[in-house]
Scaffold this active site. Structure first.
Site, PDB file in Angstrom:
ATOM      1  N   ASP A  91      22.686 -81.565  37.725  1.00 62.04           N
ATOM      2  CA  ASP A  91      21.981 -81.034  38.897  1.00 62.04           C
ATOM      3  C   ASP A  91      22.916 -81.126  40.096  1.00 62.04           C
ATOM      4  O   ASP A  91      22.911 -82.096  40.849  1.00 62.04           O
ATOM      5  CB  ASP A  91      20.696 -81.825  39.136  1.00 62.04           C
ATOM      6  CG  ASP A  91      19.833 -81.195  40.221  1.00 62.04           C
ATOM      7  OD1 ASP A  91      20.158 -80.077  40.658  1.00 62.04           O
ATOM      8  OD2 ASP A  91      18.836 -81.814  40.615  1.00 62.04           O
ATOM      9  N   ALA A  92      23.728 -80.080  40.239  1.00 64.78           N
ATOM     10  CA  ALA A  92      24.757 -80.060  41.278  1.00 64.78           C
ATOM     11  C   ALA A  92      24.513 -78.964  42.310  1.00 64.78           C
ATOM     12  O   ALA A  92      25.078 -78.996  43.384  1.00 64.78           O
ATOM     13  CB  ALA A  92      26.130 -79.860  40.637  1.00 64.78           C
ATOM     14  N   LYS A  93      23.696 -77.977  41.937  1.00 66.09           N
ATOM     15  CA  LYS A  93      23.366 -76.852  42.820  1.00 66.09           C
ATOM     16  C   LYS A  93      24.624 -76.229  43.414  1.00 66.09           C
ATOM     17  O   LYS A  93      24.726 -76.010  44.618  1.00 66.09           O
ATOM     18  CB  LYS A  93      22.383 -77.281  43.906  1.00 66.09           C
ATOM     19  CG  LYS A  93      21.060 -77.804  43.332  1.00 66.09           C
ATOM     20  CD  LYS A  93      20.102 -78.236  44.426  1.00 66.09           C
ATOM     21  CE  LYS A  93      18.796 -78.750  43.842  1.00 66.09           C
ATOM     22  NZ  LYS A  93      18.955 -80.041  43.117  1.00 66.09           N
ATOM     23  N   ARG A  94      25.570 -75.915  42.540  1.00 67.80           N
ATOM     24  CA  ARG A  94      26.818 -75.309  42.987  1.00 67.80           C
ATOM     25  C   ARG A  94      26.597 -73.840  43.333  1.00 67.80           C
ATOM     26  O   ARG A  94      25.638 -73.213  42.876  1.00 67.80           O
ATOM     27  CB  ARG A  94      27.888 -75.427  41.916  1.00 67.80           C
ATOM     28  CG  ARG A  94      28.235 -76.848  41.491  1.00 67.80           C
ATOM     29  CD  ARG A  94      28.768 -77.679  42.619  1.00 67.80           C
ATOM     30  NE  ARG A  94      29.337 -78.942  42.145  1.00 67.80           N
ATOM     31  CZ  ARG A  94      29.253 -80.080  42.785  1.00 67.80           C
ATOM     32  NH1 ARG A  94      28.607 -80.154  43.930  1.00 67.80           N
ATOM     33  NH2 ARG A  94      29.808 -81.171  42.295  1.00 67.80           N
TER      34      ARG A  94
END
Length: 270
Positions: A91-94
């Protein structure tokens, strides 16, 4: 197994819960804080008690990056504990311009070896394509999220009367050439979820927001059941990993996960 196969493998066992490892040293049981790596020891106990019951593990990178190199070491060791057949979600929301996205994709998929990632779509296809090119991985692209601020942009009305988040979902279908794209749709938006099931179609859906954020497990599962789809993962973080602060917290987390699984099974089995 590739990422999609792991996703399906979990669903075949009627597991739909992602255990969210948003592990905060300020919230873990006091008795672990004397350990050399308290967060790792905490994660180890959580994983040992849930690995045969979890559909996936969603690891929020911010909780590890915030502690610098030591946090990243904890992350690496944590990932080694997760069984090979259980999906891991970074869950990095890149979401950045192409060359930067290529480096982010290498970090997530080649170095840390996550099976999947969460992505921002708002810089367009060239920001997403470096991740999608890994056709053995899964990419959960933010559509309608669980936070209050989602209304600021995601629910903006377009000229054709639809909403921006609906345009995102439709575009994800266009990007899904390798069948490795899904969406993030907040469980705190039950009416929107019901309204958009036809647009969502067969895309895998990651749903944050159940538990501490107020989303209803029952509403989510009933919606997917009515639509004839089981392509969903419900993330639960605080409601599981911080269910207890005693030395028995691992067993309590397991018992809570068993309750979630039982409830989901009861609804889907009606």
């Amino acid at each position: 197994m590739n990422a999609l196969q792991k996703f399906i493998y979990g669903l075949d066992k009627q597991f739909h819960i992602a255990v969210g490892l948003d592990s905060d040293i300020n919230k873990i049981p006091e008795h672990l804080k004397k350990e050399k790596d308290p967060v790792y020891e905490f994660n180890k106990i959580i994983i040992e008690n849930t690995k045969d019951l979890a559909c996936s593990y969603k690891v929020n990178l911010a909780f590890y990056e915030s502690d610098g190199i030591e946090g990243l070491k904890s992350l690496e060791k944590t990932l080694e504990l997760i069984p090979e057949d259980v999906l891991t979600i970074g869950d990095a929301k890149r979401g950045d311009i192409g060359n930067t996205s290529k480096m982010y994709a290498r970090s997530i998929f080649d170095h840390f070896k996550f099976d999947s990632i969460t992505l921002h779509p708002y810089m367009g296809s060239d920001s997403v394509s470096p991740f999608v090119e890994y056709n053995d991985k899964l990419n959960f692209i933010l559509a309608l999220t669980s936070n209050k601020g989602s209304a600021d942009f995601e629910k903006l009305a377009l000229e054709d009367g639809t909403f921006l988040y609906q345009k995102v979902i439709k575009t994800v279908h266009d990007w899904n050439e390798h069948k490795n794209c899904g969406i993030v749709f907040g469980a705190t938006n039950p009416e929107e979820l019901k309204t958009n099931m036809e647009i969502i179609g067969n895309l895998p859906v990651l749903l944050p927001g159940v538990g501490a954020q107020g989303g209803s497990l029952e509403d989510v599962v009933e919606t997917f059941k009515t639509a004839g789809s089981r392509n969903f993962i419900i993330n639960v973080s605080r409601g599981l990993i911080y269910a207890d602060s005693s030395e028995n917290f691992g067993a309590v987390t397991r018992a809570e996960l068993e309750k979630y699984n039982k409830k989901i099974g009861e609804i889907l089995g009606k």
